[in-house]
Design a protein around this motif. Sequence first.
Motif, mmCIF file in Angstrom:
data_model
loop_
_atom_site.group_PDB
_atom_site.id
_atom_site.type_symbol
_atom_site.label_atom_id
_atom_site.label_comp_id
_atom_site.label_asym_id
_atom_site.label_seq_id
_atom_site.Cartn_x
_atom_site.Cartn_y
_atom_site.Cartn_z
ATOM 1 N N UNK A 111 -0.693 8.280 5.367
ATOM 2 C CA UNK A 111 -1.547 7.183 4.948
ATOM 3 C C UNK A 111 -0.987 6.514 3.715
ATOM 4 N N UNK A 112 -1.396 5.303 3.556
ATOM 5 C CA UNK A 112 -0.940 4.583 2.390
ATOM 6 C C UNK A 112 -1.564 5.186 1.143
ATOM 7 N N UNK A 113 -0.948 4.893 0.057
ATOM 8 C CA UNK A 113 -1.466 5.430 -1.195
ATOM 9 C C UNK A 113 -2.396 4.438 -1.855
ATOM 10 N N UNK A 114 -2.435 3.273 -1.256
ATOM 11 C CA UNK A 114 -3.312 2.275 -1.811
ATOM 12 C C UNK A 114 -2.590 1.385 -2.778
ATOM 13 N N UNK A 115 -3.126 0.241 -2.983
ATOM 14 C CA UNK A 115 -2.531 -0.676 -3.927
ATOM 15 C C UNK A 115 -2.735 -0.152 -5.337
ATOM 16 N N UNK B 212 0.778 -1.221 0.000
ATOM 17 C CA UNK B 212 0.000 0.000 0.000
ATOM 18 C C UNK B 212 0.815 1.278 0.000
ATOM 19 N N UNK B 213 2.092 1.127 0.148
ATOM 20 C CA UNK B 213 2.940 2.315 0.143
ATOM 21 C C UNK B 213 3.845 2.285 -1.078
ATOM 22 N N UNK B 214 4.327 3.436 -1.395
ATOM 23 C CA UNK B 214 5.231 3.516 -2.534
ATOM 24 C C UNK B 214 6.650 3.570 -2.034
ATOM 25 N N UNK B 215 7.495 2.818 -2.683
ATOM 26 C CA UNK B 215 8.874 2.707 -2.250
ATOM 27 C C UNK B 215 9.834 3.036 -3.373
ATOM 28 N N UNK B 216 10.921 3.609 -2.983
ATOM 29 C CA UNK B 216 11.971 3.883 -3.968
ATOM 30 C C UNK B 216 13.214 3.128 -3.551
ATOM 31 N N UNK B 217 13.716 2.423 -4.466
ATOM 32 C CA UNK B 217 14.910 1.640 -4.178
ATOM 33 C C UNK B 217 16.119 2.560 -4.149
ATOM 34 N N UNK B 218 16.883 2.453 -3.113
ATOM 35 C CA UNK B 218 18.051 3.323 -3.046
ATOM 36 C C UNK B 218 19.348 2.543 -2.918
ATOM 37 N N UNK C 240 -5.980 -0.966 6.331
ATOM 38 C CA UNK C 240 -5.906 -2.232 5.623
ATOM 39 C C UNK C 240 -4.726 -2.288 4.693
ATOM 40 N N UNK C 241 -3.908 -1.294 4.808
ATOM 41 C CA UNK C 241 -2.774 -1.216 3.903
ATOM 42 C C UNK C 241 -1.927 -2.467 3.982
ATOM 43 N N UNK C 242 -1.753 -2.916 5.159
ATOM 44 C CA UNK C 242 -0.920 -4.096 5.295
ATOM 45 C C UNK C 242 -1.797 -5.290 5.549
ATOM 46 N N UNK C 243 -1.704 -6.199 4.691
ATOM 47 C CA UNK C 243 -2.641 -7.298 4.747
ATOM 48 C C UNK C 243 -2.417 -8.252 5.906
#
Length: 280
Positions: free
Chosen positions: A206-210, A151-157, A220-223
């Motif tokens: 808050x999560x950005x949603x799936x 549900x969150x957006x991630x950037x690989x670093x 419910x972001x994390x199942x």
Amino acid sequence: MEDKEGVDPASEFTSDSSWALAGGPDSVSDSVNYFFDRESNILSEFDWNLQPDHAEQIDRFDELDRADTRPYLAGSFSGSHSCVAAAAAAACGSGSGSGTASGEDPSEKYTGSGGKLPEIPSKARKKGQKRIRQPRFAFMTKSEVEHLEDGYRWRKYGQKAVKNSPFPRSYYRCTNSKCTVKKRVERSSEDPTIVITTYEGQHCHHSVGFPRGGLISHETAFAGRFTPSVSQFYYPHGEIPASIIRSQQVPIEIVESRTLPQTTNEGLLGDIVPPGIRNR
DNA sequence: CGGCTTTGACCTGCGC
DNA sequence: GCGCAGGTCAAAGCCG
């Protein structure tokens, strides 16, 4: 370098950092209490419901700490993403600072091999200042894909080869500029089908949603959601018995991913949501 | 063009 | 003190 300015609303949990082992090697019960009292925040952050009466089974946290292994608690993912274990860690903290480190307990050794204080750029940090790790929360997931949707957006670093493991470890950071949460993703060297995801910190947004399943709420972001029917044991890296893994057939609903791009789950896997929760 | 990934270099802590 | 390994940075490249 872009996530340093965030003010984490959860910084009040700062005091003890790293894994939820603040009780130290000699206080199993403390560890458990810590887990359920303070960690409830991060647990609830992920909507993980741990029942106190299952806490006893978390005793192994203690051993794990000493063994310098990451504790895992059997979780309840299922389907294509079968979470087989998970661990909870202390709550958030942009803590930094030195004072909060007073707790400096054995868990602190997890800061272990290197790494910079997440929220303090090495350049800005005073030399010699003790680095404090953000609370971490790890779980193992049986999955074909490494990057699980949460549900969150991630950037690989970053990506790093891990010793004694043919699989690299990937480092992700929440794309929200005010959020300091990071996560590491790696495959178990002993069971390549197991993905070990370690969250560090707590989201302040808050999560950005799936992206493939519509917007979802933060709750419910994390199942992952523990249920009494699921065995909850901690296992160090790669020590999860196959029987446990196979037994994780808990009633998690799989949402059809038909309409979703195939990038994440290769078009084979569905999103996992806790029972009773559908796409909204 | 912005966002993201890749990747080598660099930094830091720990163990010996 | 040194070497190792983990963690992070940041430039370069890719992609929509």
